[in-house]
Design a protein around this motif. Sequence first.
Motif, short mmCIF file in Angstrom:
data_model
loop_
_atom_site.label_atom_id
_atom_site.label_comp_id
_atom_site.label_asym_id
_atom_site.label_seq_id
_atom_site.Cartn_x
_atom_site.Cartn_y
_atom_site.Cartn_z
N UNK A 1 170.03 25.96 82.04
CA UNK A 1 169.77 24.82 82.92
C UNK A 1 169.41 25.29 84.33
N UNK A 2 170.12 26.28 84.83
CA UNK A 2 169.81 26.79 86.16
C UNK A 2 168.43 27.45 86.19
N UNK A 3 168.08 28.13 85.13
CA UNK A 3 166.74 28.74 85.04
C UNK A 3 165.67 27.66 85.04
N UNK A 4 165.92 26.55 84.35
CA UNK A 4 164.95 25.45 84.31
C UNK A 4 164.76 24.83 85.70
N UNK A 5 165.85 24.62 86.42
CA UNK A 5 165.74 24.05 87.77
C UNK A 5 165.00 25.02 88.68
N UNK A 6 165.33 26.29 88.60
CA UNK A 6 164.64 27.29 89.43
C UNK A 6 163.14 27.31 89.11
N UNK A 7 162.79 27.15 87.85
CA UNK A 7 161.37 27.09 87.48
C UNK A 7 160.70 25.90 88.13
N UNK B 1 157.62 26.11 90.81
CA UNK B 1 156.31 25.46 90.62
C UNK B 1 155.82 24.88 91.93
N UNK B 2 156.73 24.24 92.67
CA UNK B 2 156.35 23.65 93.95
C UNK B 2 155.98 24.73 94.96
N UNK B 3 156.76 25.79 95.00
CA UNK B 3 156.48 26.87 95.96
C UNK B 3 155.16 27.58 95.64
N UNK B 4 154.82 27.66 94.37
CA UNK B 4 153.58 28.34 93.94
C UNK B 4 152.41 27.38 93.80
N UNK B 5 152.68 26.06 93.92
CA UNK B 5 151.65 25.03 93.73
C UNK B 5 150.97 25.21 92.36
N UNK B 6 151.78 25.47 91.34
CA UNK B 6 151.24 25.76 90.01
C UNK B 6 152.11 25.11 88.94
N UNK B 7 151.46 24.42 88.02
CA UNK B 7 152.13 23.84 86.86
C UNK B 7 152.43 24.98 85.89
N UNK B 8 153.68 25.36 85.82
CA UNK B 8 154.11 26.45 84.95
C UNK B 8 154.81 25.92 83.70
N UNK B 9 154.49 24.67 83.33
CA UNK B 9 155.07 24.10 82.13
C UNK B 9 155.80 22.79 82.32
N UNK B 10 155.27 21.90 83.13
CA UNK B 10 155.92 20.62 83.39
C UNK B 10 156.17 19.84 82.10
N UNK C 1 173.70 25.72 95.62
CA UNK C 1 174.70 25.82 94.57
C UNK C 1 174.42 24.82 93.45
N UNK C 2 175.02 25.09 92.30
CA UNK C 2 174.94 24.24 91.12
C UNK C 2 176.34 23.74 90.76
N UNK C 3 176.39 22.53 90.21
CA UNK C 3 177.61 21.99 89.62
C UNK C 3 177.22 21.46 88.24
N UNK C 4 178.02 21.76 87.23
CA UNK C 4 177.71 21.33 85.87
C UNK C 4 178.87 20.53 85.29
N UNK C 5 178.55 19.48 84.57
CA UNK C 5 179.55 18.71 83.85
C UNK C 5 178.87 18.02 82.68
N UNK C 6 179.28 18.34 81.49
CA UNK C 6 178.70 17.72 80.30
C UNK C 6 177.20 17.94 80.25
N UNK C 7 176.45 16.84 80.10
CA UNK C 7 174.99 16.94 80.01
C UNK C 7 174.31 16.78 81.37
N UNK C 8 175.09 16.98 82.46
CA UNK C 8 174.55 16.78 83.81
C UNK C 8 174.72 18.03 84.67
N UNK C 9 173.79 18.18 85.61
CA UNK C 9 173.84 19.24 86.60
C UNK C 9 173.53 18.62 87.95
N UNK C 10 174.25 19.05 88.98
CA UNK C 10 173.93 18.68 90.35
C UNK C 10 173.51 19.97 91.05
N UNK C 11 172.41 19.88 91.78
CA UNK C 11 171.88 21.02 92.51
C UNK C 11 171.86 20.66 93.99
#
Length: 140
Positions: free
Chosen positions: A5-11, A15-24, A68-78
Amino acid sequence: MREQRETAVRLWFDMWLKKADLGILHLFAPDAVYIESWGPEYRGAEAIRHWFEEWNTRGTVLQWDILEFFHKGDQTVVRWTFRNWMNDGRREEFEGMSLVRWTRDGRIAFLQEFGCNENRYDPYRDGPEPQFREGAALWF
């Protein structure tokens, strides 16, 4: 699962920083909902991709740092800080959080942003009566 999940958010931020759709379309579920902190709402991965591509013709994200990240069940807060520059000369900087809900297969089903103005002050600094700044309150 947390690492995925953290990898997905970082991706997404990259994408925004690179101005590139890397798999939306792979990152977001087909019926995903994305709500920006100032009001716009996008329904569906195709609409999210359209917004991303169109927005990047009008501005540039200069910084989007994860604090930072917070995770609970099927949710993540960034929790993050954000800075951009728009082609019309506006510069925006604010802190924020994103609430993310995930599908069972690890895609983003729902993402809602919350923004916070970085230009804060203590209205009680000079006494018991609040002294608020003049002018319209900025949401960030």
